[in-house]
Scaffold this active site. Structure first.
Site, PDB file in Angstrom:
ATOM      1  N   ASP A  63       0.839  -1.206   0.000  1.00 19.07           N
ATOM      2  CA  ASP A  63       0.000   0.000   0.000  1.00 19.07           C
ATOM      3  C   ASP A  63       0.878   1.261   0.000  1.00 19.07           C
ATOM      4  OD1 ASP A  63       0.888  -0.230   2.602  1.00 19.07           O
ATOM      5  OD2 ASP A  63      -1.079   0.021   3.544  1.00 19.07           O
ATOM      6  N   SER A  64       2.206   1.066   0.020  1.00 17.38           N
ATOM      7  CA  SER A  64       3.118   2.184  -0.206  1.00 17.38           C
ATOM      8  C   SER A  64       2.866   2.792  -1.587  1.00 17.38           C
ATOM      9  CB  SER A  64       4.575   1.723  -0.095  1.00 17.38           C
ATOM     10  OG  SER A  64       4.781   0.566  -0.879  1.00 17.38           O
ATOM     11  N   ASP A 102      -1.207  -6.004  -0.203  1.00 16.71           N
ATOM     12  CA  ASP A 102      -1.519  -5.382   1.081  1.00 16.71           C
ATOM     13  C   ASP A 102      -3.016  -5.147   1.236  1.00 16.71           C
ATOM     14  OD1 ASP A 102       0.560  -5.008   2.841  1.00 16.71           O
ATOM     15  OD2 ASP A 102       1.245  -3.151   1.901  1.00 16.71           O
ATOM     16  N   LYS A 132      -1.342  -9.232   2.937  1.00 19.21           N
ATOM     17  CA  LYS A 132      -0.566  -8.799   4.106  1.00 19.21           C
ATOM     18  C   LYS A 132      -1.404  -7.804   4.892  1.00 19.21           C
ATOM     19  CE  LYS A 132       3.138  -5.877   3.829  1.00 19.21           C
ATOM     20  NZ  LYS A 132       2.682  -4.730   4.643  1.00 19.21           N
ATOM     21  N   GLU A 134      -1.373  -5.359   8.723  1.00 17.70           N
ATOM     22  CA  GLU A 134      -0.535  -4.816   9.795  1.00 17.70           C
ATOM     23  C   GLU A 134      -1.153  -5.079  11.160  1.00 17.70           C
ATOM     24  OE1 GLU A 134       0.397  -0.683   9.062  1.00 17.70           O
ATOM     25  OE2 GLU A 134       1.099  -1.116   7.022  1.00 17.70           O
ATOM     26  N   GLU A 201       9.283  -4.307  10.451  1.00 18.41           N
ATOM     27  CA  GLU A 201       9.709  -3.005   9.898  1.00 18.41           C
ATOM     28  C   GLU A 201      10.242  -2.098  10.996  1.00 18.41           C
ATOM     29  OE1 GLU A 201       6.990  -1.055   7.217  1.00 18.41           O
ATOM     30  OE2 GLU A 201       8.285   0.714   7.085  1.00 18.41           O
TER      31      GLU A 201
HETATM   32  O1  KIV Z   1       3.529  -1.042   1.664  1.00 11.70           O
HETATM   33  C1  KIV Z   1       4.654  -1.545   1.570  1.00 11.70           C
HETATM   34  O2  KIV Z   1       5.349  -1.363   0.569  1.00 11.70           O
HETATM   35  C2  KIV Z   1       5.117  -2.374   2.671  1.00 11.70           C
HETATM   36  C3  KIV Z   1       6.520  -2.863   2.670  1.00 11.70           C
HETATM   37  C4  KIV Z   1       7.543  -1.897   2.403  1.00 11.70           C
HETATM   38  C5  KIV Z   1       6.829  -3.779   3.765  1.00 11.70           C
HETATM   39  O3  KIV Z   1       4.372  -2.668   3.547  1.00 11.70           O
END
Ligand code: KIV
Length: 287
Positions: A63-64, A102, A132, A134, A201
């Site tokens: 989600d980055s 994510d 994924k 959090e 992280e």
């Molecule tokens: O959103 C993302 O890119 C991440 C990673 C950098 C671990 O969660």
């Protein structure tokens, strides 16, 4: 690589030609704990996925992408629609790496049922193999709920960027003994709940080593030292696309500099009427 399909009349399945490499699977990745370090990078588009795929064990549609692709201030505004569109593109562009997507903020925290509906949508609409999410011990029951229902989950503890409004920034976590202990406990709880992989992280080496020992699944560090079972970086950071990156990021290229030079050269040539391309194509067919 261009891919066509041929119908296998024995199974009525359309098989891609040329036959792609077999994708890595969840059990194979899980078995990599303590072995050769796991290579993971983020990818948001089909072309970048194609380029990274042969080198990576996992591609993460992080989600980055909120900041990297959409210029958002954090990952908080990222939507399911964004994750579905980019997840599907990355799956289309890859054949070998396991693709994980994510779960965006707000799509899983309310209840295990909400998480299941969101995760199932992500897997159906993207073709990815895992999600994924959090959070530590507080998310353990949700991770168990998903895993028991056939959804492979990657956990993410330590610095959790979706909680930036609670944390007050993106600094390393575990600066005092109580928080360090909590992160190690979170890692164990998430792994015990069934996560097949765990992102650690922004934690100090001592915490990463303890968390990696406590977690039965492989740990993937980002700013968490070589004490983990693998590493993930944001590809655009690693390629040098941004001026400011976290201190732990090694820049393997200067993409920003190279794009700027190429764009400047292009602009100068167009302004000088040096139009790119083979001169022949402008002259038309030979008479
Ligand atoms: O959103 C993302 O890119 C991440 C990673 C950098 C671990 O969660």
């Amino acid at each position: 690589m261009s891919v066509t399909h041929s119908l296998d009349t024995a199974t009525s399945r359309a098989n891609p030609v040329p036959a792609p490499m077999k994708r890595l699977t969840v059990p194979k990745l899980k078995a990599m704990k303590g072995g050769t370090p796991i290579v993971m990078l983020t990818a948001y588009t089909a072309r970048i996925a194609q380029l990274l795929d042969p080198h990576c064990d996992l591609l993460l549609v992080g989600d980055s992408l909120g900041q990297v692709i959409y210029g958002l201030p954090s990952t908080v505004p990222v939507t399911m629609e964004m994750m579905c569109a980019h997840g599907a593109a990355v799956v289309r562009g890859s054949y070998h790496a396991l693709v994980a997507v994510d779960m965006p903020f707000g799509s899983y925290e309310a209840s295990p049922e909400q998480a299941f509906a969101s995760a199932a949508r992500l897997l159906k609409e993207t073709g990815a193999a895992a999600v994924k999410l959090e959070g530590g011990a507080a998310m353990a029951s949700t991770i168990a709920f998903l895993s028991e229902r056939g959804i492979p989950v990657i956990g993410h503890v330590g610095l959790t960027p979706q909680a930036v409004n609670m944390l007050g920034g993106y600094g390393a976590r575990g600066r005092d003994a109580a928080e360090a202990k909590k992160i190690v406990g979170d890692a164990k709880a998430v792994a015990d709940a069934g996560a097949f992989l765990l992102v650690l992280e922004g934690v100090f080496e001592e915490i990463a080593v303890k968390a990696s020992k406590a977690a039965s699944c492989p740990t993937i560090g980002i700013g968490a030292s070589a004490g983990c079972d693998g590493q993930v970086l944001v590809t655009e950071d690693m390629l040098g696309l941004f001026e400011r990156v976290p201190r732990f990021v090694k820049r393997y290229d200067d993409l920003a500099g190279r794009i700027e030079s190429a764009a400047a050269l292009y602009a100068a040539e167009v302004r000088s009427r040096i139009f790119p391309g083979d001169e022949q194509i402008y002259r038309g067919p030979k008479k």
